[in-house]
Design an enzyme around this catalytic site. Sequence first.
Site, PDB file in Angstrom:
ATOM      1  N   GLY A 149     -44.952  39.981  59.318  1.00  0.00           N
ATOM      2  CA  GLY A 149     -45.041  39.887  60.784  1.00  0.00           C
ATOM      3  C   GLY A 149     -44.026  40.677  61.568  1.00  0.00           C
ATOM      4  O   GLY A 149     -43.453  40.159  62.518  1.00  0.00           O
TER       5      GLY A 149
ATOM      6  N   GLN B 181     -35.504  38.928  61.772  1.00  0.00           N
ATOM      7  CA  GLN B 181     -35.238  39.448  63.106  1.00  0.00           C
ATOM      8  C   GLN B 181     -35.297  38.311  64.124  1.00  0.00           C
ATOM      9  O   GLN B 181     -34.989  38.518  65.289  1.00  0.00           O
ATOM     10  CB  GLN B 181     -36.308  40.473  63.493  1.00  0.00           C
ATOM     11  CG  GLN B 181     -36.308  41.721  62.646  1.00  0.00           C
ATOM     12  CD  GLN B 181     -37.434  42.647  63.073  1.00  0.00           C
ATOM     13  OE1 GLN B 181     -38.419  42.790  62.368  1.00  0.00           O
ATOM     14  NE2 GLN B 181     -37.300  43.269  64.213  1.00  0.00           N
ATOM     15  N   ASN B 182     -35.730  37.138  63.684  1.00  0.00           N
ATOM     16  CA  ASN B 182     -36.007  36.064  64.634  1.00  0.00           C
ATOM     17  C   ASN B 182     -34.754  35.286  65.006  1.00  0.00           C
ATOM     18  O   ASN B 182     -33.815  35.185  64.223  1.00  0.00           O
ATOM     19  CB  ASN B 182     -37.067  35.115  64.073  1.00  0.00           C
ATOM     20  CG  ASN B 182     -38.389  35.827  63.890  1.00  0.00           C
ATOM     21  OD1 ASN B 182     -38.597  36.877  64.483  1.00  0.00           O
ATOM     22  ND2 ASN B 182     -39.261  35.284  63.068  1.00  0.00           N
TER      23      ASN B 182
ATOM     24  N   CYS C 222     -18.963  30.412  74.958  1.00  0.00           N
ATOM     25  CA  CYS C 222     -18.270  30.732  76.203  1.00  0.00           C
ATOM     26  C   CYS C 222     -17.685  32.130  76.076  1.00  0.00           C
ATOM     27  O   CYS C 222     -16.973  32.420  75.105  1.00  0.00           O
ATOM     28  CB  CYS C 222     -17.166  29.700  76.437  1.00  0.00           C
ATOM     29  SG  CYS C 222     -16.104  30.158  77.812  1.00  0.00           S
TER      30      CYS C 222
ATOM     31  N   HIS D 273     -30.461  39.108  64.366  1.00  0.00           N
ATOM     32  CA  HIS D 273     -30.365  39.112  65.835  1.00  0.00           C
ATOM     33  C   HIS D 273     -29.761  37.831  66.378  1.00  0.00           C
ATOM     34  O   HIS D 273     -29.952  37.490  67.540  1.00  0.00           O
ATOM     35  CB  HIS D 273     -31.755  39.377  66.439  1.00  0.00           C
ATOM     36  CG  HIS D 273     -32.264  40.754  66.143  1.00  0.00           C
ATOM     37  ND1 HIS D 273     -33.584  41.125  66.247  1.00  0.00           N
ATOM     38  CD2 HIS D 273     -31.605  41.863  65.718  1.00  0.00           C
ATOM     39  CE1 HIS D 273     -33.718  42.406  65.903  1.00  0.00           C
ATOM     40  NE2 HIS D 273     -32.536  42.871  65.573  1.00  0.00           N
TER      41      HIS D 273
ATOM     42  N   ASP E 218     -35.080  32.089  66.286  1.00  0.00           N
ATOM     43  CA  ASP E 218     -35.621  30.755  66.576  1.00  0.00           C
ATOM     44  C   ASP E 218     -35.176  29.671  65.603  1.00  0.00           C
ATOM     45  O   ASP E 218     -35.597  28.523  65.719  1.00  0.00           O
ATOM     46  CB  ASP E 218     -37.167  30.822  66.605  1.00  0.00           C
ATOM     47  CG  ASP E 218     -37.760  31.396  65.308  1.00  0.00           C
ATOM     48  OD1 ASP E 218     -37.122  31.291  64.237  1.00  0.00           O
ATOM     49  OD2 ASP E 218     -38.874  31.957  65.385  1.00  0.00           O
TER      50      ASP E 218
ATOM     51  N   CYS F 252     -13.923  25.715  80.913  1.00  0.00           N
ATOM     52  CA  CYS F 252     -13.591  26.642  82.012  1.00  0.00           C
ATOM     53  C   CYS F 252     -14.697  26.724  83.065  1.00  0.00           C
ATOM     54  O   CYS F 252     -14.555  27.431  84.054  1.00  0.00           O
ATOM     55  CB  CYS F 252     -13.278  28.031  81.467  1.00  0.00           C
ATOM     56  SG  CYS F 252     -14.734  28.914  80.866  1.00  0.00           S
TER      57      CYS F 252
ATOM     58  N   ALA G 156     -49.694  34.951  58.764  1.00  0.00           N
ATOM     59  CA  ALA G 156     -48.640  34.505  57.835  1.00  0.00           C
ATOM     60  C   ALA G 156     -48.997  33.203  57.118  1.00  0.00           C
ATOM     61  O   ALA G 156     -48.822  33.099  55.892  1.00  0.00           O
ATOM     62  CB  ALA G 156     -47.331  34.339  58.604  1.00  0.00           C
TER      63      ALA G 156
ATOM     64  N   CYS H 188     -19.741  25.980  80.369  1.00  0.00           N
ATOM     65  CA  CYS H 188     -18.646  25.605  79.449  1.00  0.00           C
ATOM     66  C   CYS H 188     -17.926  24.382  80.010  1.00  0.00           C
ATOM     67  O   CYS H 188     -17.543  24.368  81.186  1.00  0.00           O
ATOM     68  CB  CYS H 188     -17.677  26.771  79.309  1.00  0.00           C
ATOM     69  SG  CYS H 188     -16.212  26.353  78.347  1.00  0.00           S
TER      70      CYS H 188
HETATM   71  P1  NAD Z   1     -42.939  42.187  67.434  1.00  0.00           P
HETATM   72  O1  NAD Z   1     -43.065  41.204  68.514  1.00  0.00           O
HETATM   73  O2  NAD Z   1     -42.637  43.583  67.750  1.00  0.00           O
HETATM   74  O3  NAD Z   1     -44.232  42.191  66.460  1.00  0.00           O
HETATM   75  C1  NAD Z   1     -44.806  41.081  65.985  1.00  0.00           C
HETATM   76  C2  NAD Z   1     -45.629  41.455  64.738  1.00  0.00           C
HETATM   77  O4  NAD Z   1     -46.195  40.240  64.218  1.00  0.00           O
HETATM   78  C3  NAD Z   1     -46.790  42.408  64.983  1.00  0.00           C
HETATM   79  O5  NAD Z   1     -46.795  43.413  63.988  1.00  0.00           O
HETATM   80  C4  NAD Z   1     -48.044  41.520  64.860  1.00  0.00           C
HETATM   81  O6  NAD Z   1     -49.168  42.210  64.358  1.00  0.00           O
HETATM   82  C5  NAD Z   1     -47.548  40.478  63.876  1.00  0.00           C
HETATM   83  N1  NAD Z   1     -48.230  39.190  63.957  1.00  0.00           N
HETATM   84  C6  NAD Z   1     -48.797  38.582  65.023  1.00  0.00           C
HETATM   85  N2  NAD Z   1     -49.296  37.386  64.683  1.00  0.00           N
HETATM   86  C7  NAD Z   1     -49.029  37.213  63.371  1.00  0.00           C
HETATM   87  C8  NAD Z   1     -49.268  36.161  62.448  1.00  0.00           C
HETATM   88  N3  NAD Z   1     -49.873  35.016  62.808  1.00  0.00           N
HETATM   89  N4  NAD Z   1     -48.841  36.322  61.160  1.00  0.00           N
HETATM   90  C9  NAD Z   1     -48.218  37.465  60.772  1.00  0.00           C
HETATM   91  N5  NAD Z   1     -47.954  38.489  61.615  1.00  0.00           N
HETATM   92  C10 NAD Z   1     -48.350  38.354  62.890  1.00  0.00           C
HETATM   93  O7  NAD Z   1     -41.877  41.575  66.544  1.00  0.00           O
HETATM   94  P2  NAD Z   1     -40.730  42.224  65.826  1.00  0.00           P
HETATM   95  O8  NAD Z   1     -41.212  43.473  65.169  1.00  0.00           O
HETATM   96  O9  NAD Z   1     -40.183  41.127  65.059  1.00  0.00           O
HETATM   97  O10 NAD Z   1     -39.634  42.711  66.928  1.00  0.00           O
HETATM   98  C11 NAD Z   1     -39.327  42.130  68.134  1.00  0.00           C
HETATM   99  C12 NAD Z   1     -37.924  41.539  68.234  1.00  0.00           C
HETATM  100  O11 NAD Z   1     -38.057  40.452  69.105  1.00  0.00           O
HETATM  101  C13 NAD Z   1     -37.378  40.904  67.014  1.00  0.00           C
HETATM  102  O12 NAD Z   1     -36.420  41.705  66.522  1.00  0.00           O
HETATM  103  C14 NAD Z   1     -36.761  39.566  67.429  1.00  0.00           C
HETATM  104  O13 NAD Z   1     -35.365  39.670  67.565  1.00  0.00           O
HETATM  105  C15 NAD Z   1     -37.288  39.315  68.753  1.00  0.00           C
HETATM  106  N6  NAD Z   1     -38.190  38.134  68.878  1.00  0.00           N
HETATM  107  C16 NAD Z   1     -37.947  37.012  68.182  1.00  0.00           C
HETATM  108  C17 NAD Z   1     -38.819  35.944  68.293  1.00  0.00           C
HETATM  109  C18 NAD Z   1     -38.528  34.691  67.504  1.00  0.00           C
HETATM  110  O14 NAD Z   1     -37.368  34.391  67.237  1.00  0.00           O
HETATM  111  N7  NAD Z   1     -39.561  33.962  67.101  1.00  0.00           N
HETATM  112  C19 NAD Z   1     -39.933  36.013  69.115  1.00  0.00           C
HETATM  113  C20 NAD Z   1     -40.136  37.201  69.840  1.00  0.00           C
HETATM  114  C21 NAD Z   1     -39.262  38.261  69.711  1.00  0.00           C
END
Ligand code: NAD
Length: 245
Positions: free
Chosen positions: A186, A100-101, A126, A118, A103, A149, A231, A146
């Site tokens: 996580g 979902q990240n 652009c 995501h 980053d 443009c 983690a 951009c």
């Molecule tokens: P969330 O922010 O809703 O939940 C984070 C989860 O991580 C919680 O369940 C928490 O208990 C757990 N957590 C906290 N610290 C931890 C650790 N050290 N090790 C393991 N688990 C830990 O996140 P989500 O459910 O992923 O949803 C939020 C949306 O936000 C995502 O879909 C994403 O697109 C986006 N997002 C991305 C980033 C990134 O790219 N790093 C950061 C913030 C939000």
Amino acid sequence: MKEIVRAANILKSSKYAAVFTGAGISVESGIPPFRGANGVWSKYEEKLFELNYFLEHTRQAWQMLCDGFYETTLKAKPNAAHIILARLEALGIIKCVITQNIDNLHTAAGGKTVYELHGNAFRLYCLNGCASYSANSFDFKSPPICEYCKSILKPDFVFFGENLPPKAFEGAQRASEICDVMLVIGSTGTVYPAASFPRLAKQNQAIIIEINPEISAFTNSITDIFIPMKAVAALESLETAILSC
Ligand code: NAD
């Protein structure tokens, strides 16, 4: 911990182990999650990540993105959890990461098959279709423009109100259907449609192993083995157990 040993044995004898990660895996790289005490929502308004708000108030949205979000995300480095997953992929023990990240840290750690549900904050494009850019080309002191443009660029991550990228979605769906084990790390399990993939894996008889210091929406519904740890510590123990079993 007996859950680590059980999880290690299951992963080692799996045919197709998929990993599903949420913001929690990057917390130990210094990127806050959206939810919880230090979550992004405690600093920013949710509308910042809504597509309509971005399109209608592009400069204001970028001001907020430049001020905190990009500064933190661009300087973050993969932590040991990202690196261990990449090593386990190279060993053939896991086959892919569905994340979902936004980053880029799984890829930066050496992950090869990464489905970014995501999108990726390191890509910008652009909206007039001129070109795509790497975030490394900009300093984010002002909104990125951009070069053709001169319009303001959009980050290539999924805003509320946008569809998920089809290739990542299809890859994640296929992996969730065929995996016999899914390691979930996580995620609160509350952001849909992403959170439907571990549920799809469970429907297809996969064993669900979950790492999270807190209980999530998955824990009491689909999780078979719950490892209540952060983690990095959990994956360090899991890797040691896998390599010695
Ligand atoms: P969330 O922010 O809703 O939940 C984070 C989860 O991580 C919680 O369940 C928490 O208990 C757990 N957590 C906290 N610290 C931890 C650790 N050290 N090790 C393991 N688990 C830990 O996140 P989500 O459910 O992923 O949803 C939020 C949306 O936000 C995502 O879909 C994403 O697109 C986006 N997002 C991305 C980033 C990134 O790219 N790093 C950061 C913030 C939000």
